[in-house]
Design a protein around this motif. Structure first.
Motif, PDB file in Angstrom:
ATOM      1  N   ILE A  86      25.225   8.829  64.145  1.00  0.00           N
ATOM      2  CA  ILE A  86      24.410   9.926  64.050  1.00  0.00           C
ATOM      3  C   ILE A  86      24.324  10.458  62.705  1.00  0.00           C
ATOM      4  CG2 ILE A  86      24.691  10.462  66.345  1.00  0.00           C
ATOM      5  CD1 ILE A  86      26.664  12.820  65.575  1.00  0.00           C
ATOM      6  N   GLU A  87      23.269  11.268  62.498  1.00  0.00           N
ATOM      7  CA  GLU A  87      23.170  11.938  61.241  1.00  0.00           C
ATOM      8  C   GLU A  87      23.473  13.439  61.655  1.00  0.00           C
ATOM      9  OE1 GLU A  87      22.841  13.606  57.476  1.00  0.00           O
ATOM     10  OE2 GLU A  87      22.508  11.278  57.901  1.00  0.00           O
ATOM     11  N   PRO A  88      24.740  13.797  61.096  1.00  0.00           N
ATOM     12  CA  PRO A  88      25.250  15.217  61.532  1.00  0.00           C
ATOM     13  C   PRO A  88      24.330  16.488  60.848  1.00  0.00           C
ATOM     14  CG  PRO A  88      26.704  14.319  60.136  1.00  0.00           C
ATOM     15  CD  PRO A  88      25.762  13.314  60.386  1.00  0.00           C
ATOM     16  N   GLY A  89      23.189  16.740  61.443  1.00  0.00           N
ATOM     17  CA  GLY A  89      22.564  17.784  60.854  1.00  0.00           C
ATOM     18  C   GLY A  89      21.078  17.065  60.417  1.00  0.00           C
ATOM     19  N   LYS A  90      20.210  17.861  60.009  1.00  0.00           N
ATOM     20  CA  LYS A  90      19.094  17.818  59.244  1.00  0.00           C
ATOM     21  C   LYS A  90      19.113  17.190  57.817  1.00  0.00           C
ATOM     22  CE  LYS A  90      16.515  21.265  61.400  1.00  0.00           C
ATOM     23  NZ  LYS A  90      15.601  22.620  61.405  1.00  0.00           N
ATOM     24  N   ALA A 125      29.946  17.964  60.943  1.00  0.00           N
ATOM     25  CA  ALA A 125      29.781  16.794  62.011  1.00  0.00           C
ATOM     26  C   ALA A 125      31.332  17.083  62.963  1.00  0.00           C
ATOM     27  CB  ALA A 125      30.187  15.327  61.112  1.00  0.00           C
ATOM     28  N   LEU A 126      32.370  17.189  62.499  1.00  0.00           N
ATOM     29  CA  LEU A 126      33.473  17.222  63.220  1.00  0.00           C
ATOM     30  C   LEU A 126      33.391  17.818  64.816  1.00  0.00           C
ATOM     31  CD1 LEU A 126      36.580  17.349  61.006  1.00  0.00           C
ATOM     32  CD2 LEU A 126      35.107  15.387  61.698  1.00  0.00           C
ATOM     33  N   PRO A 127      32.720  19.143  64.648  1.00  0.00           N
ATOM     34  CA  PRO A 127      32.602  19.847  66.140  1.00  0.00           C
ATOM     35  C   PRO A 127      31.725  18.976  67.052  1.00  0.00           C
ATOM     36  CG  PRO A 127      32.410  21.381  64.136  1.00  0.00           C
ATOM     37  CD  PRO A 127      32.372  20.066  63.771  1.00  0.00           C
ATOM     38  N   MET A 128      30.983  18.218  66.515  1.00  0.00           N
ATOM     39  CA  MET A 128      30.218  17.152  67.309  1.00  0.00           C
ATOM     40  C   MET A 128      31.039  16.150  67.946  1.00  0.00           C
ATOM     41  SD  MET A 128      26.684  16.845  64.959  1.00  0.00           S
ATOM     42  CE  MET A 128      25.828  18.163  63.918  1.00  0.00           C
ATOM     43  N   PHE A 129      31.784  15.462  67.043  1.00  0.00           N
ATOM     44  CA  PHE A 129      32.669  14.796  67.626  1.00  0.00           C
ATOM     45  C   PHE A 129      33.928  14.958  68.270  1.00  0.00           C
ATOM     46  CE2 PHE A 129      30.421  12.346  64.523  1.00  0.00           C
ATOM     47  CZ  PHE A 129      30.646  10.890  64.931  1.00  0.00           C
ATOM     48  N   PHE A 130      34.209  16.313  68.247  1.00  0.00           N
ATOM     49  CA  PHE A 130      35.055  16.985  69.301  1.00  0.00           C
ATOM     50  C   PHE A 130      34.481  16.929  70.644  1.00  0.00           C
ATOM     51  CE2 PHE A 130      36.911  19.803  65.821  1.00  0.00           C
ATOM     52  CZ  PHE A 130      37.952  18.562  65.421  1.00  0.00           C
ATOM     53  N   ASP A 131      33.246  17.581  70.658  1.00  0.00           N
ATOM     54  CA  ASP A 131      32.412  17.580  72.127  1.00  0.00           C
ATOM     55  C   ASP A 131      32.372  15.938  72.554  1.00  0.00           C
ATOM     56  OD1 ASP A 131      32.163  20.091  71.738  1.00  0.00           O
ATOM     57  OD2 ASP A 131      30.024  20.268  70.937  1.00  0.00           O
ATOM     58  N   ILE A 132      31.956  15.033  71.654  1.00  0.00           N
ATOM     59  CA  ILE A 132      31.693  13.670  72.073  1.00  0.00           C
ATOM     60  C   ILE A 132      32.829  13.026  72.754  1.00  0.00           C
ATOM     61  CG2 ILE A 132      30.931  11.516  71.131  1.00  0.00           C
ATOM     62  CD1 ILE A 132      29.026  12.567  69.378  1.00  0.00           C
ATOM     63  N   THR A 403      41.152  19.151  56.006  1.00  0.00           N
ATOM     64  CA  THR A 403      39.847  19.298  56.462  1.00  0.00           C
ATOM     65  C   THR A 403      39.872  19.136  58.062  1.00  0.00           C
ATOM     66  OG1 THR A 403      39.006  18.392  54.414  1.00  0.00           O
ATOM     67  CG2 THR A 403      37.481  18.448  56.052  1.00  0.00           C
ATOM     68  N   LEU A 404      40.324  18.223  58.604  1.00  0.00           N
ATOM     69  CA  LEU A 404      40.486  18.081  60.045  1.00  0.00           C
ATOM     70  C   LEU A 404      41.147  19.225  60.534  1.00  0.00           C
ATOM     71  CD1 LEU A 404      40.024  16.380  62.674  1.00  0.00           C
ATOM     72  CD2 LEU A 404      42.373  15.402  62.272  1.00  0.00           C
ATOM     73  N   LYS A 405      42.150  19.864  60.010  1.00  0.00           N
ATOM     74  CA  LYS A 405      42.844  20.777  60.850  1.00  0.00           C
ATOM     75  C   LYS A 405      41.770  22.261  60.545  1.00  0.00           C
ATOM     76  CE  LYS A 405      47.192  23.470  60.572  1.00  0.00           C
ATOM     77  NZ  LYS A 405      48.597  23.588  60.025  1.00  0.00           N
ATOM     78  N   ALA A 406      41.287  22.414  59.570  1.00  0.00           N
ATOM     79  CA  ALA A 406      40.371  23.391  59.413  1.00  0.00           C
ATOM     80  C   ALA A 406      39.109  23.485  60.365  1.00  0.00           C
ATOM     81  CB  ALA A 406      39.564  23.341  57.743  1.00  0.00           C
ATOM     82  N   ALA A 407      38.569  22.322  60.506  1.00  0.00           N
ATOM     83  CA  ALA A 407      37.505  22.205  61.477  1.00  0.00           C
ATOM     84  C   ALA A 407      37.994  22.566  62.826  1.00  0.00           C
ATOM     85  CB  ALA A 407      36.968  20.696  61.378  1.00  0.00           C
ATOM     86  N   LEU A 408      39.185  22.033  63.245  1.00  0.00           N
ATOM     87  CA  LEU A 408      39.717  22.112  64.761  1.00  0.00           C
ATOM     88  C   LEU A 408      39.976  23.640  65.009  1.00  0.00           C
ATOM     89  CD1 LEU A 408      40.802  20.760  67.119  1.00  0.00           C
ATOM     90  CD2 LEU A 408      43.098  20.747  66.311  1.00  0.00           C
TER      91      LEU A 408
END
Length: 447
Positions: A86-90, A125-132, A403-408
């Protein structure tokens, strides 16, 4: 004939989704269903027609039943294999990733894995991948998952963060390029026809796009001595600014000569096993300015071209010839066939560290070689690179963990800490914080 249900997330894309189906049309031992899912449902529906053309043109009509699914849950239900590209965002969001840092003097060749652009791409991108990951746990927990999306290390990590028992790997073709480079050198060194890049064995480790080879061989013949001799040749590192200028004029953004990969060997004793455009972004010196980058023959991919290319892909009409299955460098279908039990392959994989890369933290998504066979992906122990390479890798991995921890935790203060620790962040502190604030403000407007 093996029956398999495949879900392609990003199924409306005009690159990876089409390539995967075209490669699949070249396989004689699999059949089943393909569900294309995309937030742009119309694009996925259009690709259903392209997919049916692919199988018809390759004499495999009816081999796969292809549909587009309006919801992710429906697309995933009962899947044996999930492919994520996927392209995460426009595409317009890449302005913030690339142009805004450039205005502050921070240059990036790609900006999708590391640097300011990579960090802010990860933030969206990471919130999308948490959901996936959570959706896979609910609808197809036994499915194998192949992720192509960048930043690959962090996107794959997000899947495991959301669903620790997920069976996922990141698949990247960058290592193939150094194999191809060495295959061409084998032709010169041994006076033979250029072998298939798969005949070049490389012992690699690191994190995706910042991977290094400590050993390389062809038919049992060690190649690293030849690499060492190449690095002692003054012509190897001649100024190639003229080459860079020609590439700029011809818009050959993705070309390179592996000079930066060789420069790592010259300075640190390990051969870069990714494209120069990626390797350059993980250390501060190659992107100090445009002149320095061009001296290695490398050019940056302009944001304006990315916008034009996105439009071109959306509007593209495929000719019949473009849909005929041909041998490619991609391994997605080889991985699928191996997981279904048709064969065993030994290739580079991005999976959680179980000790295969001893100098990086356990659990971190690392890149090394591994065996892929029936319902199994097993990494193999990598040879340790020189200490200086380990040091560079550890720093990158630690920034990725931040970065991962910040997104989580949705913690932008923690994200700032990752941002300030990134190897490309050489600005004075006040200016670096100003850049972060501007990028954060822009990113919040994107949501």
């Amino acid at each position: 004939m093996t029956n398999v249900n495949i879900c392609i997330i990003g199924g409306g894309g005009r690159a990876w989704a089409i390539t995967f189906m075209r490669d699949l049309a070249g396989a004689d031992d699999v059949q089943g269903k393909i569900c294309l899912y995309d937030i742009d449902h119309e694009a996925a529906s259009n690709n259903v027609e392209v997919g049916n053309r692919i199988f018809r043109l390759n004499g495999k009509e009816g081999r796969f039943h292809i549909t587009s699914c309006p919801s992710l849950a429906q697309a995933l239900e009962g899947s044996d294999l999930v492919v994520i590209s996927i392209e995460p965002g426009k595409t317009s969001y890449r302005y913030n990733d690339l142009i805004v840092p450039e205005q502050y003097g921070v240059l990036q060749t790609v900006g999708d894995t590391t640097g300011p652009g990579g960090i802010f791409r990860a933030r969206r991108a990471l919130p999308m991948f948490f959901d996936i990951g959570k959706s896979i746990e609910r609808h197809c927990p036994e499915a194998w998952v192949i992720n192509y999306t960048n930043p690959m290390t962090l996107c794959t990590a997000a899947l495991y963060q959301a669903f620790p028992a997920i069976k996922a790997m990141g698949c990247c073709h960058e290592v193939f390029h150094i194999q191809t480079f060495l295959a061409k050198k084998v032709s010169t060194w041994f006076g033979v026809e250029t072998p298939n890049r798969r005949e070049i064995a490389v012992d690699i480790s690191g994190v995706n796009h910042f991977t290094f080879a400590t050993k390389a061989s062809w038919k049992g013949k060690d190649l690293m001595g030849y690499v060492a001799a190449l690095c002692e040749d003054s012509e190897t590192f001649g100024d190639t600014t003229d080459t860079a200028n020609k590439r700029l004029k011809a818009e050959k953004w993705f070309e390179g000569d592996h000079t930066i990969a060789l420069d790592f060997y010259r300075n640190f004793g390990a051969l870069g096993a990714a494209g120069d455009r990626h390797l350059a972004e993980f250390v501060p010196w190659y992107l100090a300015d445009e002149k320095e980058l061009h001296s290695f023959g490398i050019v940056r991919t302009p944001y304006a071209w990315r916008e034009r290319e996105a439009v071109r892909k959306r509007e593209k009409l495929f000719t019949d010839d473009e849909l005929i299955s041909k041998e490619t460098n991609e391994e997605g279908v080889d991985i699928l066939r191996s997981l279904m039990g048709a064969r065993t392959i030994y290739t580079n994989i991005n999976v959680p560290n179980q000790g295969q890369v001893p100098y990086l933290p356990l659990g971190h998504i690392v890149e090394s070689n591994g065996f892929i066979s029936h319902n199994s992906i097993k990494p193999s122990l990598a040879t340790l690179p020189p200490l200086a390479i380990q040091t560079l890798e550890r720093h990158v991995a630690e920034v990725q963990e931040l970065t991962l921890k910040a997104a989580l935790q949705q913690d932008d203060k923690l994200l700032l800490q990752a941002f300030l620790n990134d190897p490309l962040m050489r600005l004075p502190l006040s200016k670096a914080k100003a850049l972060f604030r501007e990028m954060l403000e822009n990113a919040n407007k994107q949501n």
